[in-house]
Design a protein around this motif. Sequence first.
Motif, short mmCIF file in Angstrom:
data_model
loop_
_atom_site.label_atom_id
_atom_site.label_comp_id
_atom_site.label_asym_id
_atom_site.label_seq_id
_atom_site.Cartn_x
_atom_site.Cartn_y
_atom_site.Cartn_z
N GLY A 127 0.81 -1.23 0.00
CA GLY A 127 0.00 0.00 0.00
C GLY A 127 0.84 1.27 0.00
N LEU A 128 2.05 1.19 -0.54
CA LEU A 128 2.93 2.37 -0.61
C LEU A 128 3.18 2.74 -2.07
CD1 LEU A 128 5.50 1.17 2.10
CD2 LEU A 128 3.75 2.90 2.42
N GLY A 129 2.12 2.61 -2.85
CA GLY A 129 2.22 2.83 -4.30
C GLY A 129 2.77 4.19 -4.68
N TYR A 130 2.68 5.17 -3.75
CA TYR A 130 3.20 6.50 -4.08
C TYR A 130 4.72 6.50 -4.28
CZ TYR A 130 4.05 6.61 1.02
OH TYR A 130 4.46 6.32 2.30
N LEU A 131 5.39 5.39 -3.91
CA LEU A 131 6.85 5.32 -4.12
C LEU A 131 7.21 4.85 -5.53
CD1 LEU A 131 7.89 3.61 -0.74
CD2 LEU A 131 8.14 6.02 -1.34
N GLU A 132 6.20 4.37 -6.25
CA GLU A 132 6.48 3.79 -7.58
C GLU A 132 7.16 4.76 -8.53
OE1 GLU A 132 3.88 1.35 -10.24
OE2 GLU A 132 2.61 1.41 -8.45
N GLY A 133 6.71 6.00 -8.53
CA GLY A 133 7.26 6.99 -9.47
C GLY A 133 8.74 7.19 -9.27
N ILE A 134 9.16 7.39 -8.04
CA ILE A 134 10.57 7.67 -7.77
C ILE A 134 11.43 6.42 -8.04
CG2 ILE A 134 10.63 7.19 -5.26
CD1 ILE A 134 12.29 9.78 -4.99
N ILE A 135 10.87 5.25 -7.76
CA ILE A 135 11.62 4.01 -8.02
C ILE A 135 11.79 3.83 -9.54
CG2 ILE A 135 11.64 1.48 -7.79
CD1 ILE A 135 9.97 1.90 -5.17
N ASN A 136 10.74 4.08 -10.28
CA ASN A 136 10.85 3.98 -11.74
C ASN A 136 11.86 4.98 -12.28
OD1 ASN A 136 9.10 1.86 -12.28
ND2 ASN A 136 7.30 3.19 -12.20
N GLY A 137 11.88 6.17 -11.70
CA GLY A 137 12.84 7.20 -12.12
C GLY A 137 14.27 6.74 -11.89
N ALA A 138 14.53 6.18 -10.71
CA ALA A 138 15.88 5.70 -10.38
C ALA A 138 16.26 4.54 -11.30
CB ALA A 138 15.95 5.27 -8.92
N SER A 139 15.31 3.65 -11.53
CA SER A 139 15.56 2.49 -12.39
C SER A 139 15.92 2.94 -13.81
CB SER A 139 14.29 1.62 -12.40
OG SER A 139 14.41 0.63 -13.37
N TYR A 140 15.21 3.92 -14.30
CA TYR A 140 15.48 4.46 -15.65
C TYR A 140 16.90 5.04 -15.70
CZ TYR A 140 15.32 7.57 -19.68
OH TYR A 140 15.61 8.20 -20.86
N ALA A 141 17.24 5.82 -14.67
CA ALA A 141 18.56 6.47 -14.66
C ALA A 141 19.68 5.44 -14.57
CB ALA A 141 18.63 7.46 -13.50
N VAL A 142 19.45 4.35 -13.85
CA VAL A 142 20.48 3.29 -13.77
C VAL A 142 20.63 2.62 -15.14
CG1 VAL A 142 20.97 0.99 -12.83
CG2 VAL A 142 20.24 2.81 -11.30
N THR A 143 19.50 2.21 -15.71
CA THR A 143 19.53 1.50 -16.99
C THR A 143 20.23 2.32 -18.06
OG1 THR A 143 17.42 0.57 -16.36
CG2 THR A 143 18.08 0.23 -18.64
N HIS A 144 19.99 3.62 -18.07
CA HIS A 144 20.55 4.47 -19.12
C HIS A 144 21.83 5.18 -18.69
CE1 HIS A 144 16.36 3.77 -20.30
NE2 HIS A 144 16.84 3.80 -21.53
N GLU A 145 22.35 4.78 -17.54
CA GLU A 145 23.58 5.39 -16.99
C GLU A 145 23.55 6.91 -17.01
OE1 GLU A 145 27.43 3.87 -17.38
OE2 GLU A 145 26.81 1.81 -17.73
#
Length: 196
Positions: A127-145
């Motif tokens: 029930g902490l779905g509000y964290l999804e956006g920031i996690i996706n942002g970090a994941s994107y930045a890692v994947t694309h260095e």
Amino acid sequence: MEYIRKERIGKPELFTGRKEELTFFLKWINDIKLEKSQSTALLARRKMGKTAILERLFNITFFKNDGVIPFYYEVKETKMGMVDFCQDFFLKFIYQYIAFKTRKREYLNPENTTDFTTVIEIVKKEGLGYLEGIINGASYAVTHEKIDMLWEIAREAPKTIAERQNEFIVQMIDEFQFLNAMIYLDNRRRSNRNDI
Ligand SMILES: Nc1ncnc2c1ncn2[C@@H]1O[C@H](COP(=O)(O)OP(=O)(O)OP(=O)(O)O)[C@@H](O)[C@H]1O
Ligand SMILES: [Mg+2]
């Protein structure tokens, strides 16, 4: 009191003294809610008990559950690339935050701190779905260095979430002197120069 995080000192009773220091820092942590506390450095010679105090402060603050969320991070004395460091810092923060919100110890010792998919599933489930956006942002930045973006997201994550959720988070960075010495811009740990 429950000691949610295993302290390096061993059994909690082995911790002695340090009443003055604990009182000072507990008030300082409480004053964060009044926006009175400023960043503070705890400096002492080797083996004087800095880590022991930080770990105890983490456990007390976690247990009190009184409006300040504790985040403890130890910078390791090993060379680390910027991408790996940011990812580690970010995911450890997210897991400690989830542990605090859910009161579940298992999240303090996640099996995997390199995987963004698992943590997305966990925040949805808890029930902490509000964290999804920031996690996706970090994941994107890692994947694309995207190093600058990643550092910004990771460094600001506690502040971003605290402000958005109207919460307070205390960050305790142990061995912060290694931040300069051990974190390399180049993820292959060769150089701190951007252009090589
Ligand atoms: N309050 C305490 N009561 C009893 N033993 C303690 C206490 N604080 C620290 N110790 C013990 O002293 C040793 C050093 O403590 P600790 O690792 O916390 O020091 P430190 O200042 O973080 O050291 P370093 O500079 O190497 O990071 C450890 O074995 C720890 O268990
Ligand atoms: Mg220490």
